[in-house]
Design an enzyme around this catalytic site. Structure first.
Site, PDB file in Angstrom:
ATOM      1  N   SER A 112       0.872  -1.184   0.000  1.00 50.99           N
ATOM      2  CA  SER A 112       0.000   0.000   0.000  1.00 50.99           C
ATOM      3  C   SER A 112       0.903   1.227   0.000  1.00 50.99           C
ATOM      4  CB  SER A 112      -0.854  -0.005   1.265  1.00 50.99           C
ATOM      5  OG  SER A 112      -1.408   1.270   1.498  1.00 50.99           O
ATOM      6  N   SER A 113       0.460   2.308  -0.650  1.00 50.19           N
ATOM      7  CA  SER A 113       1.352   3.474  -0.766  1.00 50.19           C
ATOM      8  C   SER A 113       1.654   4.118   0.590  1.00 50.19           C
ATOM      9  CB  SER A 113       0.777   4.508  -1.733  1.00 50.19           C
ATOM     10  OG  SER A 113      -0.499   4.938  -1.312  1.00 50.19           O
ATOM     11  N   CYS A 114       0.854   3.791   1.633  1.00 47.83           N
ATOM     12  CA  CYS A 114       1.124   4.370   2.955  1.00 47.83           C
ATOM     13  C   CYS A 114       2.338   3.736   3.622  1.00 47.83           C
ATOM     14  CB  CYS A 114      -0.095   4.257   3.856  1.00 47.83           C
ATOM     15  SG  CYS A 114      -0.434   2.573   4.363  1.00 47.83           S
ATOM     16  N   TYR A 141      -0.391  -0.398  10.537  1.00 44.20           N
ATOM     17  CA  TYR A 141      -0.756  -1.083   9.289  1.00 44.20           C
ATOM     18  C   TYR A 141       0.451  -1.136   8.358  1.00 44.20           C
ATOM     19  CZ  TYR A 141      -3.138  -1.770   4.791  1.00 44.20           C
ATOM     20  OH  TYR A 141      -3.532  -2.229   3.564  1.00 44.20           O
ATOM     21  N   LYS A 145       2.406  -4.341   6.749  1.00 48.99           N
ATOM     22  CA  LYS A 145       2.464  -4.496   5.288  1.00 48.99           C
ATOM     23  C   LYS A 145       3.908  -4.597   4.808  1.00 48.99           C
ATOM     24  CE  LYS A 145      -1.360  -4.437   2.915  1.00 48.99           C
ATOM     25  NZ  LYS A 145      -1.689  -5.675   2.175  1.00 48.99           N
ATOM     26  N   HIS A 184     -12.446   4.816   3.627  1.00 48.08           N
ATOM     27  CA  HIS A 184     -11.509   5.779   3.064  1.00 48.08           C
ATOM     28  C   HIS A 184     -12.286   7.001   2.564  1.00 48.08           C
ATOM     29  CE1 HIS A 184      -9.013   2.095   2.877  1.00 48.08           C
ATOM     30  NE2 HIS A 184      -8.075   2.945   3.234  1.00 48.08           N
TER      31      HIS A 184
HETATM   32  O1  GFB Z   1      -8.736   7.925   2.662  1.00 47.56           O
HETATM   33  P1  GFB Z   1      -8.286   8.266   4.023  1.00 47.56           P
HETATM   34  O2  GFB Z   1      -9.137   7.815   5.163  1.00 47.56           O
HETATM   35  O3  GFB Z   1      -6.861   7.649   4.313  1.00 47.56           O
HETATM   36  O4  GFB Z   1      -8.140   9.864   4.150  1.00 47.56           O
HETATM   37  P2  GFB Z   1      -5.320   8.001   4.056  1.00 47.56           P
HETATM   38  C1  GFB Z   1      -7.518  10.623   3.152  1.00 47.56           C
HETATM   39  C2  GFB Z   1      -7.666  12.097   3.458  1.00 47.56           C
HETATM   40  O5  GFB Z   1      -9.043  12.471   3.283  1.00 47.56           O
HETATM   41  C3  GFB Z   1      -7.295  12.537   4.881  1.00 47.56           C
HETATM   42  C4  GFB Z   1      -9.478  13.255   4.376  1.00 47.56           C
HETATM   43  O6  GFB Z   1      -6.622  13.769   4.808  1.00 47.56           O
HETATM   44  C5  GFB Z   1      -8.652  12.703   5.558  1.00 47.56           C
HETATM   45  O7  GFB Z   1      -8.646  13.601   6.644  1.00 47.56           O
HETATM   46  N1  GFB Z   1     -10.929  13.153   4.535  1.00 47.56           N
HETATM   47  C6  GFB Z   1     -11.826  14.167   4.371  1.00 47.56           C
HETATM   48  C7  GFB Z   1     -11.625  12.054   4.916  1.00 47.56           C
HETATM   49  N2  GFB Z   1     -13.059  13.778   4.669  1.00 47.56           N
HETATM   50  C8  GFB Z   1     -12.973  12.452   4.991  1.00 47.56           C
HETATM   51  C9  GFB Z   1     -13.942  11.493   5.396  1.00 47.56           C
HETATM   52  O8  GFB Z   1     -15.145  11.779   5.519  1.00 47.56           O
HETATM   53  N3  GFB Z   1     -13.494  10.229   5.631  1.00 47.56           N
HETATM   54  C10 GFB Z   1     -12.169   9.883   5.503  1.00 47.56           C
HETATM   55  N4  GFB Z   1     -11.802   8.625   5.737  1.00 47.56           N
HETATM   56  N5  GFB Z   1     -11.226  10.798   5.161  1.00 47.56           N
HETATM   57  C11 GFB Z   1      -5.159   5.514   4.676  1.00 47.56           C
HETATM   58  C12 GFB Z   1      -4.358   4.741   5.687  1.00 47.56           C
HETATM   59  O9  GFB Z   1      -4.643   6.770   4.739  1.00 47.56           O
HETATM   60  O10 GFB Z   1      -4.972   5.084   3.340  1.00 47.56           O
HETATM   61  C13 GFB Z   1      -4.361   3.314   5.444  1.00 47.56           C
HETATM   62  O11 GFB Z   1      -4.797   5.080   6.975  1.00 47.56           O
HETATM   63  C14 GFB Z   1      -4.355   2.885   4.001  1.00 47.56           C
HETATM   64  O12 GFB Z   1      -3.306   2.753   6.127  1.00 47.56           O
HETATM   65  C15 GFB Z   1      -5.131   3.768   3.073  1.00 47.56           C
HETATM   66  O13 GFB Z   1      -3.065   2.799   3.528  1.00 47.56           O
HETATM   67  C16 GFB Z   1      -4.850   3.514   1.612  1.00 47.56           C
HETATM   68  O14 GFB Z   1      -5.014   8.046   2.596  1.00 47.56           O
HETATM   69  O15 GFB Z   1      -4.884   9.197   4.833  1.00 47.56           O
END
Ligand code: GFB
Length: 319
Positions: A112-114, A141, A145, A184
């Site tokens: 995963s890119s994270c 995580y 990974k 996400h």
């Molecule tokens: O997709 P996301 O949850 O994960 O959040 P990451 C990406 C960005 O979107 C963050 C913003 O800056 C969040 O604060 N965001 C805005 C939101 N509104 C929302 C919302 O309603 N819900 C969510 N979820 N985000 C994950 C990792 O990171 O990416 C995992 O935690 C995994 O490990 C995954 O690798 C691919 O991209 O930040």
């Protein structure tokens, strides 16, 4: 050229009920694979080494696409780090061990890119892995990974296993998780805009500052890349899978609004975490092999919203 993958031999797709696994099964069926093995979670606990070993001994998959894992968005990752670490460490350890023991001819593992360092140069090249500290919201995580990815390389070195790995960027598409606590950003936005439209609320809350940038790949494109890599990739080095383009969360929210609810007004809740500022993959290596993504972001959002309307609308409307 790597030896051809025999479409009639048994291929195990782990995690077939999830976003990625279900897309991989769909794509493999289209590509003519005639013996796809899957197993439900209540029939096989991938955290249980003895059970996994028994299953491999009995089913004897020749190839494995290993996509199972505990996944979630930024909130789930930062709330349950111990569980993300435990489940993922075990799931990867058991599957890789059994694949080695039962002489799987080729295994594809997905990272995963994270897992790249939080502040590494952009776009991110494969060799930046393990060159700096990780983003704290997904450290558990990411470590699990990375352990899985490095295990693939160690199995190659120690046992000569043909285990390859790829690092996909953020994914989205049909069968995504639309639960606001675990999802996400993209499915969360689709759901939030849809709910606001139903309720007649103009304001939709976006977490964080809106400034982080994310690269988003439609899951059917990732599935296509998985089959492509199974057929064409043989190196020990991992390989990035993405579009090579990213977008700010604010612009992503505007794009989702345009598809779902154009009258919405965006409000930012900066008490929520931003996470990694940017994680754009350098996809030169994959492009040089001849693979490119097909689905553009707006079309992918439209397709995902359509899937949401057909499969999740009733539960959302009932809230
Ligand atoms: O997709 P996301 O949850 O994960 O959040 P990451 C990406 C960005 O979107 C963050 C913003 O800056 C969040 O604060 N965001 C805005 C939101 N509104 C929302 C919302 O309603 N819900 C969510 N979820 N985000 C994950 C990792 O990171 O990416 C995992 O935690 C995994 O490990 C995954 O690798 C691919 O991209 O930040």
């Amino acid at each position: 050229m790597p030896p051809a993958i025999d479409r009639n031999e048994p291929v195990f797709v782990s995690g077939h009920r999830g976003l990625v696994g279900s897309a991989v099964v769909r794509r493999m069926e289209q590509a003519g694979f005639g013996n796809i093995l899957t197993v439900a979670r209540d029939k096989l606990d991938l955290c249980d080494p003895l059970a996994v070993d028994r299953w491999f001994r009995e089913m004897r998959p020749k190839y494995v696409i290993h996509v199972a894992g505990k996944v979630g968005g930024i909130l789930a990752n930062s709330t349950y780090p111990a569980d993300f670490m435990y489940d993922n460490l075990l799931i990867h350890a058991t599957v890789l061990r059994s694949a080695q023991r039962y002489a799987v001819a080729k295994l594809l593992y997905l990272g995963s890119s994270c897992i790249y360092p939080r502040d590494c140069p952009q776009p991110i090249r494969e060799e930046y892995l393990l060159t700096g500290p990780l983003e704290v919201t997904n450290e558990a995580y990411a470590l699990a990974k990375i352990a899985g990815l490095k295990s693939c390389q160690h199995y190659r070195d120690q046992y000569g296993c043909n285990f390859i790995s790829a690092i996909p960027t953020n994914l989205y598409g049909p069968r995504d998780n639309f639960d606001l606590q675990g999802s996400h950003v993209l499915p969360a936005l689709i759901r939030k805009f849809h709910q606001a439209k139903l309720a007649g609320d103009r304001e939709v809350v976006i977490w964080g500052s809106g400034k982080p940038r994310r690269e988003l790949l439609y899951v059917d494109d990732l599935a296509d890349a998985c089959v492509f890599l199974l057929d064409n990739y043989e190196d020990k080095a991992t390989i990035n899978v993405g579009t090579g383009q990213d977008i700010s969360i604010a612009d992503l929210a505007k794009l989702v609004a345009a598809v779902v609810y154009p009258a919405a007004e965006l409000v930012y809740n900066t008490s929520k975490p931003d996470g990694i500022p940017r994680k754009l993959l350098d996809v030169t290596r994959l492009h040089n092999l001849g693979w490119r993504h097909k689905m553009e972001l707006r079309d992918g959002i439209q397709a995902t919203y359509q899937w949401f309307l057909e499969h999740c609308q009733a539960s959302v409307a009932a809230e």
